[in-house]
Design a protein around this motif. Sequence first.
Motif, short mmCIF file in Angstrom:
data_model
loop_
_atom_site.label_atom_id
_atom_site.label_comp_id
_atom_site.label_asym_id
_atom_site.label_seq_id
_atom_site.Cartn_x
_atom_site.Cartn_y
_atom_site.Cartn_z
N PRO A 52 49.32 41.22 22.71
CA PRO A 52 48.29 41.87 23.51
C PRO A 52 48.90 42.76 24.59
N GLY A 53 48.32 43.93 24.75
CA GLY A 53 48.77 44.84 25.80
C GLY A 53 49.87 45.79 25.38
N ILE A 54 50.49 45.56 24.22
CA ILE A 54 51.54 46.47 23.75
C ILE A 54 50.90 47.43 22.76
N ILE A 55 51.00 48.71 23.07
CA ILE A 55 50.44 49.71 22.16
C ILE A 55 51.55 50.22 21.25
N GLY A 56 51.17 50.71 20.10
CA GLY A 56 52.15 51.07 19.09
C GLY A 56 52.70 52.48 19.20
N ALA A 57 53.43 52.87 18.19
CA ALA A 57 54.18 54.12 18.17
C ALA A 57 53.29 55.34 18.30
N HIS A 58 52.06 55.25 17.86
CA HIS A 58 51.22 56.43 17.84
C HIS A 58 50.53 56.68 19.17
N GLU A 59 50.48 55.67 19.99
CA GLU A 59 49.82 55.82 21.28
C GLU A 59 50.79 55.95 22.44
N ASN A 60 52.04 55.58 22.26
CA ASN A 60 53.00 55.54 23.36
C ASN A 60 54.23 56.39 23.04
N PRO A 61 54.47 57.44 23.81
CA PRO A 61 55.61 58.32 23.54
C PRO A 61 56.96 57.61 23.60
N ILE A 65 60.29 58.49 17.59
CA ILE A 65 61.62 58.46 16.98
C ILE A 65 62.22 59.85 17.10
N ASN A 66 63.26 59.97 17.91
CA ASN A 66 63.87 61.27 18.15
C ASN A 66 64.98 61.61 17.17
N LYS A 67 65.43 60.67 16.42
CA LYS A 67 66.45 60.88 15.39
C LYS A 67 65.74 61.18 14.07
N PRO A 68 66.43 61.85 13.15
CA PRO A 68 65.82 62.06 11.83
C PRO A 68 65.51 60.71 11.17
N PHE A 69 64.39 60.64 10.48
CA PHE A 69 64.07 59.42 9.74
C PHE A 69 63.35 59.77 8.45
N ILE A 81 51.27 53.40 5.12
CA ILE A 81 50.96 54.41 6.12
C ILE A 81 50.99 55.79 5.48
N PRO A 82 49.91 56.55 5.59
CA PRO A 82 49.88 57.89 4.99
C PRO A 82 50.82 58.84 5.74
N ARG A 83 51.25 59.86 5.03
CA ARG A 83 52.21 60.82 5.58
C ARG A 83 51.75 61.42 6.92
N ALA A 84 50.49 61.79 7.01
CA ALA A 84 50.00 62.42 8.25
C ALA A 84 50.21 61.51 9.45
N TRP A 85 50.10 60.23 9.26
CA TRP A 85 50.29 59.29 10.36
C TRP A 85 51.77 59.10 10.65
N VAL A 86 52.58 58.99 9.59
CA VAL A 86 54.02 58.83 9.77
C VAL A 86 54.59 60.02 10.54
N GLU A 87 54.10 61.22 10.24
CA GLU A 87 54.61 62.43 10.90
C GLU A 87 54.39 62.41 12.42
N THR A 88 53.41 61.64 12.88
CA THR A 88 53.15 61.60 14.32
C THR A 88 54.14 60.71 15.08
N THR A 89 54.97 59.96 14.36
CA THR A 89 55.87 59.01 15.03
C THR A 89 57.24 59.59 15.34
N GLY A 90 57.55 60.77 14.85
CA GLY A 90 58.87 61.31 15.15
C GLY A 90 59.31 62.42 14.23
N ASN A 91 60.62 62.55 14.11
CA ASN A 91 61.26 63.63 13.37
C ASN A 91 61.40 63.24 11.89
N LEU A 92 60.31 63.30 11.15
CA LEU A 92 60.30 62.91 9.74
C LEU A 92 60.99 63.96 8.89
N ASN A 93 62.03 63.56 8.17
CA ASN A 93 62.78 64.48 7.31
C ASN A 93 62.46 64.33 5.84
N ILE A 94 62.08 63.14 5.45
CA ILE A 94 61.79 62.90 4.03
C ILE A 94 60.71 61.83 3.92
#
Length: 127
Positions: A52-61, A65-69, A81-94
């Motif tokens: 409780p109280g911890i928000i996930g990757a999509h709500e908290n900058p 993920i600043n490295k390629p993933f 997780i659909p691609r559109a959502w994964v893309e919001t978490t960082g530098n998606l390369n593949i």
Amino acid sequence: MTNVVFGRIGEKFLAWTDEDPPLDEVLASVTLYWLTETFPRSIYPYRQLFTPGIIGAHENPQWHINKPFGYSFFPKELAPIPRAWVETTGNLNIYRQHESGGHFAAMEKSEDLLADVEEFLGLVWEN
């Protein structure tokens, strides 16, 4: 840990996959957890989902993920997780979407997962 916990772990190898993995692989994995006492550490990443109280990757900058993933999508994953959502978490390369496979893709679809990892490394590895 009790035998009940390890029985439940074994059940997950059967329930969270498209095809039942060989029994010897399930037993080897459960034995590895037992002998190394690593089951509690194996579920550590899930604490973010259930605290409780911890928000996930999509709500908290801070979780961005600043490295390629890369991301391999297997449809029987617990929370695919659909691609559109994964893309919001960082530098998606593949992003690779597979037709079958589940939560234990490394056991169930090892060739597909290895191909994804090798392709990703070929794109981002600095020589």
